[in-house]
Design a protein around this motif. Structure first.
Motif, PDB file in Angstrom:
ATOM      1  N   LEU A  75      38.171   1.658  23.314  1.00 14.97           N
ATOM      2  CA  LEU A  75      38.048  -0.538  22.937  1.00 14.97           C
ATOM      3  C   LEU A  75      36.807  -0.891  22.567  1.00 14.97           C
ATOM      4  O   LEU A  75      36.906  -1.647  21.974  1.00 14.97           O
ATOM      5  N   GLU A  76      35.562  -0.589  23.154  1.00 14.30           N
ATOM      6  CA  GLU A  76      34.811  -0.864  22.997  1.00 14.30           C
ATOM      7  C   GLU A  76      34.304  -0.324  21.344  1.00 14.30           C
ATOM      8  O   GLU A  76      33.654  -1.224  21.214  1.00 14.30           O
ATOM      9  N   TYR A  77      34.271   1.245  21.082  1.00 11.95           N
ATOM     10  CA  TYR A  77      34.284   1.064  19.845  1.00 11.95           C
ATOM     11  C   TYR A  77      34.932   0.369  18.504  1.00 11.95           C
ATOM     12  O   TYR A  77      34.670  -0.212  17.277  1.00 11.95           O
ATOM     13  N   LEU A  78      35.532   0.337  19.189  1.00 13.71           N
ATOM     14  CA  LEU A  78      37.140  -0.377  18.202  1.00 13.71           C
ATOM     15  C   LEU A  78      36.305  -2.257  18.223  1.00 13.71           C
ATOM     16  O   LEU A  78      35.587  -2.534  16.297  1.00 13.71           O
ATOM     17  N   LYS A  79      36.456  -2.720  18.645  1.00  8.05           N
ATOM     18  CA  LYS A  79      35.459  -4.001  18.620  1.00  8.05           C
ATOM     19  C   LYS A  79      34.633  -4.175  17.941  1.00  8.05           C
ATOM     20  O   LYS A  79      34.284  -5.139  17.122  1.00  8.05           O
ATOM     21  N   GLN A  80      32.998  -2.539  17.872  1.00 10.89           N
ATOM     22  CA  GLN A  80      32.315  -2.495  17.247  1.00 10.89           C
ATOM     23  C   GLN A  80      32.587  -2.741  15.792  1.00 10.89           C
ATOM     24  O   GLN A  80      31.554  -3.481  15.533  1.00 10.89           O
ATOM     25  N   LYS A  81      33.834  -1.690  15.865  1.00  6.33           N
ATOM     26  CA  LYS A  81      33.530  -2.004  14.465  1.00  6.33           C
ATOM     27  C   LYS A  81      34.674  -3.627  13.917  1.00  6.33           C
ATOM     28  O   LYS A  81      33.908  -3.799  12.291  1.00  6.33           O
ATOM     29  N   ILE A  82      35.212  -4.077  14.458  1.00  9.41           N
ATOM     30  CA  ILE A  82      35.836  -5.402  14.177  1.00  9.41           C
ATOM     31  C   ILE A  82      34.008  -6.734  14.071  1.00  9.41           C
ATOM     32  O   ILE A  82      33.852  -7.191  13.076  1.00  9.41           O
ATOM     33  N   ASP A  83      33.270  -6.102  15.422  1.00  9.57           N
ATOM     34  CA  ASP A  83      32.244  -7.104  15.343  1.00  9.57           C
ATOM     35  C   ASP A  83      31.638  -6.912  13.731  1.00  9.57           C
ATOM     36  O   ASP A  83      30.708  -7.733  13.568  1.00  9.57           O
ATOM     37  N   ALA A  84      31.286  -5.653  13.252  1.00 10.06           N
ATOM     38  CA  ALA A  84      30.589  -5.550  12.072  1.00 10.06           C
ATOM     39  C   ALA A  84      31.405  -5.843  10.470  1.00 10.06           C
ATOM     40  O   ALA A  84      30.426  -5.968   9.864  1.00 10.06           O
ATOM     41  N   GLY A  85      32.676  -6.120  11.139  1.00  9.64           N
ATOM     42  CA  GLY A  85      33.297  -6.805  10.001  1.00  9.64           C
ATOM     43  C   GLY A  85      34.587  -6.378   9.504  1.00  9.64           C
ATOM     44  O   GLY A  85      35.435  -6.751   8.366  1.00  9.64           O
ATOM     45  N   GLY A  86      35.123  -5.542  10.415  1.00  9.01           N
ATOM     46  CA  GLY A  86      36.441  -5.361  10.251  1.00  9.01           C
ATOM     47  C   GLY A  86      37.801  -6.848  10.281  1.00  9.01           C
ATOM     48  O   GLY A  86      37.355  -7.266  11.289  1.00  9.01           O
ATOM     49  N   GLU A  87      38.751  -6.572   9.542  1.00 11.73           N
ATOM     50  CA  GLU A  87      38.937  -8.245   9.396  1.00 11.73           C
ATOM     51  C   GLU A  87      40.864  -7.758  10.113  1.00 11.73           C
ATOM     52  O   GLU A  87      41.147  -8.912  10.040  1.00 11.73           O
ATOM     53  N   PHE A  88      40.942  -6.273   9.806  1.00 10.31           N
ATOM     54  CA  PHE A  88      42.834  -6.427  10.262  1.00 10.31           C
ATOM     55  C   PHE A  88      42.928  -4.571  10.779  1.00 10.31           C
ATOM     56  O   PHE A  88      41.445  -4.220  10.479  1.00 10.31           O
ATOM     57  N   ILE A  89      43.590  -4.166  11.861  1.00 10.42           N
ATOM     58  CA  ILE A  89      43.319  -3.327  11.751  1.00 10.42           C
ATOM     59  C   ILE A  89      45.035  -1.772  12.225  1.00 10.42           C
ATOM     60  O   ILE A  89      45.672  -2.636  12.192  1.00 10.42           O
ATOM     61  N   ILE A  90      44.843  -1.078  11.179  1.00  6.86           N
ATOM     62  CA  ILE A  90      46.519  -0.414  10.850  1.00  6.86           C
ATOM     63  C   ILE A  90      46.206   0.717  12.461  1.00  6.86           C
ATOM     64  O   ILE A  90      45.201   1.585  12.365  1.00  6.86           O
ATOM     65  N   THR A  91      47.550   0.934  12.950  1.00  3.74           N
ATOM     66  CA  THR A  91      47.015   1.672  14.100  1.00  3.74           C
ATOM     67  C   THR A  91      47.384   3.665  13.577  1.00  3.74           C
ATOM     68  O   THR A  91      48.453   3.000  12.742  1.00  3.74           O
ATOM     69  N   GLN A  92      46.999   4.509  14.303  1.00  2.00           N
ATOM     70  CA  GLN A  92      47.342   5.585  13.974  1.00  2.00           C
ATOM     71  C   GLN A  92      49.263   5.561  14.503  1.00  2.00           C
ATOM     72  O   GLN A  92      49.582   4.880  15.299  1.00  2.00           O
ATOM     73  N   LEU A  93      50.176   6.906  14.222  1.00  2.00           N
ATOM     74  CA  LEU A  93      51.123   6.124  14.458  1.00  2.00           C
ATOM     75  C   LEU A  93      52.134   6.642  16.205  1.00  2.00           C
ATOM     76  O   LEU A  93      50.771   7.237  16.599  1.00  2.00           O
ATOM     77  N   PHE A  94      52.723   6.118  16.524  1.00  2.00           N
ATOM     78  CA  PHE A  94      53.007   6.268  17.830  1.00  2.00           C
ATOM     79  C   PHE A  94      54.298   5.818  18.118  1.00  2.00           C
ATOM     80  O   PHE A  94      54.973   5.861  17.397  1.00  2.00           O
ATOM     81  N   TYR A  95      54.887   6.760  19.396  1.00  2.00           N
ATOM     82  CA  TYR A  95      56.261   6.711  19.641  1.00  2.00           C
ATOM     83  C   TYR A  95      56.405   5.951  21.297  1.00  2.00           C
ATOM     84  O   TYR A  95      58.072   6.251  20.987  1.00  2.00           O
ATOM     85  N   ASP A  96      55.751   5.644  21.805  1.00  2.00           N
ATOM     86  CA  ASP A  96      56.121   5.003  22.901  1.00  2.00           C
ATOM     87  C   ASP A  96      55.569   3.417  22.610  1.00  2.00           C
ATOM     88  O   ASP A  96      54.631   2.994  23.175  1.00  2.00           O
ATOM     89  N   VAL A  97      56.691   2.947  22.455  1.00  2.00           N
ATOM     90  CA  VAL A  97      56.655   1.120  22.883  1.00  2.00           C
ATOM     91  C   VAL A  97      56.237   0.141  23.987  1.00  2.00           C
ATOM     92  O   VAL A  97      54.857  -0.334  23.517  1.00  2.00           O
ATOM     93  N   HIS A  98      56.331   0.937  24.913  1.00  2.00           N
ATOM     94  CA  HIS A  98      56.276   0.045  26.124  1.00  2.00           C
ATOM     95  C   HIS A  98      54.206   0.111  25.991  1.00  2.00           C
ATOM     96  O   HIS A  98      53.778  -0.424  26.208  1.00  2.00           O
ATOM     97  N   SER A  99      54.213   1.244  25.675  1.00  2.00           N
ATOM     98  CA  SER A  99      52.767   2.055  25.619  1.00  2.00           C
ATOM     99  C   SER A  99      51.735   1.021  24.718  1.00  2.00           C
ATOM    100  O   SER A  99      50.211   0.878  25.440  1.00  2.00           O
ATOM    101  N   PHE A 100      52.186   1.318  23.736  1.00  2.00           N
ATOM    102  CA  PHE A 100      51.678   0.583  22.901  1.00  2.00           C
ATOM    103  C   PHE A 100      51.371  -0.755  23.016  1.00  2.00           C
ATOM    104  O   PHE A 100      50.328  -1.818  22.713  1.00  2.00           O
TER     105      PHE A 100
END
Length: 605
Positions: free
Chosen positions: A169-194
């Motif tokens: 999560l910290e690394y994801l925030k670094q990418k956003i702070d660097a200029g990331g403007e949206f997030i696309i997630t990798q596939l998943f099948y557990d919606v509750h966990s997502f």
């Protein structure tokens, strides 16, 4: 238009979606993908996205495809761009090319991790992580104002598992702070966990749009491969549902559609998810059925009241309508009438949307858009350390033979050419594979002859129930040139037309005994109410396409070892000197025909 600008144009109650495609390996697959994309544009996607091969190995095709969808079809296109193992200057070159083609959105990815201290191609030391690419685009005056940049996220954890959830999560925030403007997630099948993960992302102060990646289950085998590749958490109840139907491809596909619809409804009810990203794998039918079941089909602006009504969210119901990309060429394509026919596999009864629905991998129809299906986002199944643990440190040809035998005997789970343990159907011919391998003909692909076995058979069955499946026996291996010359002579003199071979080496030399433009169906099925389904085809085009990949595997494997090591010299020597050989026996009624031909009088083996 930049993706974030398009998202901002839509009301909170309007769902939208994007489609992801990869550039096919063959010219025919590329052309047929364009026809498929044109049909799918009638569903008014907000954007299309085009993948980028690890190390830029699909650079030209990715840019060409993205340029066509952006310029010719007028649909805003997201270009994936990986940054590790890229030759110096390739990032700038790709961004300039994308800019010239009118592309304004980049999905910045790391791609394959470095393979040890020295890599198999020259790399640009400025880029070792995705955050480096995000920062570069956003701080370089030449590109900063021209591109909207998105980043990837992994709700179930990064497949490399380099850190814990908080670290990711910290690394994801670094990418956003660097200029990331949206997030696309990798596939998943557990919606509750997502959804729990989404809350944690928001608590981290990340406010950009989160776009869940949806990959409909196509086949049981591909589901297992992709979830392993991506480190995806599979809920026990999902596996409990899939295992009883795993041998019925149509039921698995139907289940995948229903599962995706239910997942999307749950996410829509959460209130934080506005858009979806469909990983199509260049297939069409499942995504279309999902959109139809959601009431989002046809670009007809149907109200999707049912989406929320079906998900008991309380006394106040919101009305959700599908987005309408009025500024895209999708509208004109939708009313332009039928597309010209001519897509491969479209017979009188087959619909071009679904002619390649069933398994279509390395030996599928090379004309299919899904031929040569790639792994997601430049990811590899094994890390360098995992690979060395399984494959060891081969220094001699005998060491390689021992490794391949270890896979046949289930002592190791993978080889560089086989990402999974030996399949049950290969075990049916294991004594023959073992004999070839001990001779130094390292087998990397095979199947037994099957004559009219029930499609419900647990070992070789596939497709809908109530049918019968057939297979011609074939074997694929790496051999020395002196052995190739012997077996080629034997095929020509004693094969009597029943045996064909295809062989090629790294230098581009090619040999075959097959007729010109021959297309050998080696797996097919007969099912009630359907045309004959041919899922595995071996011919010159697909063989040569796979040959390039197969010799590249030797090169990548060699890169795991130091430059002057015995291991690297051995593996590069094998790559330079050996031939890839495929032998096909057309007499599928005789399960021992190929082996009798090979071993009779034992002049070669």
């Amino acid at each position: 238009m930049k993706l974030t600008e398009k998202i901002a144009k839509y009301d909170r109650d309007r769902p939208w979606f994007s489609f992801e495609f990869f550039p096919p390996k063959t010219d025919e697959g590329f052309e047929n993908l364009l026809s498929r994309i044109a049909r799918m544009l009638t569903f008014d996607p907000l954007a299309l996205s085009i993948t980028w091969g690890a190390g830029g190995n699909t650079k030209d095709r990715s840019l060409e495809l993205a340029g066509i969808t952006q310029s010719d079809h007028g649909v805003d296109t997201i270009l994936h761009l990986t940054c590790t193992n890229m030759k110096k200057g390739m990032i700038e070159e790709a961004l300039r090319d994308a800019k010239a083609r009118g592309i304004e959105t980049i999905l910045a990815l790391r791609g394959d991790p470095p393979r040890g201290q020295e890599h198999w191609i020259p790399t640009d030391p400025r880029f070792t992580h995705a955050v480096d690419l995000v920062s570069f685009i956003k701080t370089t005056p030449e590109f900063a104002s021209d591109f909207c940049v998105g980043v990837a996220a992994y709700p179930d954890g990064h497949p490399d598992r380099e850190t814990d959830e908080e670290g990711e999560l910290e690394y994801l925030k670094q990418k956003i702070d660097a200029g990331g403007e949206f997030i696309i997630t990798q596939l998943f099948y557990d919606v509750h966990s997502f959804l729990s993960w989404v809350k944690k992302v928001r608590q981290k102060g990340i406010t950009v749009p989160i776009i869940p990646g949806i990959m409909p289950i196509q086949t049981y085998a591909s589901f297992l491969r992709m979830t392993k590749l991506c480190g995806t958490r599979v809920p026990p109840e999902l596996m409990a549902d899939l295992v009883p139907i795993r041998h019925d491809d149509q039921k698995v596909k139907d289940y995948g559609v229903d599962l995706a619809v239910n997942m999307i409804k749950q996410m829509a009810a959460s209130g934080d998810i506005r858009g979806l990203h469909f990983c199509t794998l260049n297939l069409e039918k499942s995504v279309v059925r999902i959109l139809e079941n959601l009431g989002w089909a046809g670009g007809s602006l149907k109200l999707a009241n049912k989406l929320i009504a079906d998900t008991a969210i309380g006394p106040t119901e919101r009305v959700i309508t599908p987005h309408h990309a009025a500024d895209s060429a999708a509208v004109s394509l939708a009313v332009a009438g039928p597309q010209p026919e001519g897509e491969a596999g479209k017979g009188e009864l087959n619909n071009a949307a679904s002619w390649d629905d069933f398994p279509n991998g390395r030996f599928g129809d090379y004309k299919s858009p899904a031929y040569g299906e790639t792994d997601l986002w430049g990811s590899s199944i094994l890390s360098r350390n995992q690979a060395l643990e399984q494959w060891g440190h081969p220094r001699t040809l005998d060491d390689l033979t021992t490794m391949f035998l270890g896979h046949l005997h289930s002592k190791i789970a993978t080889t560089p050419f086989s990402p999974a343990p030996l399949s049950p159907e290969s075990i049916m011919i294991i004594e023959h594979l073992e004999r070839l391998t001990r001779r130094g003909w390292w087998t990397v692909g095979s199947q037994p002859a099957i004559n009219g076995v029930s499609s419900a058979d647990e070992v070789v069955g596939w497709g809908p129930r109530g049918g019968y499946v057939y297979q011609k026996c074939f074997v694929e291996c790496f051999i020395e040139q002196k052995d190739l010359e012997k077996i080629e002579r034997k095929v020509k003199e004693k094969g009597e037309g029943w045996i064909d071979l295809y062989a090629a080496n790294l230098r581009g030399e090619f040999r075959t005994t097959a007729m010109e433009e021959a297309r050998n169906a080696v797996t097919w099925g007969i099912f009630p109410g359907q045309e004959v389904a041919q899922t595995t085809i071996i011919e010159e085009e697909s063989f040569l396409s796979w040959k390039d990949e197969a010799f590249a595997i030797w090169e990548e494997w060699a890169s795991f070892y130091p430059p002057d090591s015995e291991e690297r010299r051995l593996l590069n020597g094998v790559r330079n000197d050996r031939w890839l050989l495929t032998l096909i026996d057309h007499n599928y009624t005789n399960p021992s025909a190929l082996w009798s031909f090979l071993f009779k009088d034992d002049p070669v083996i």
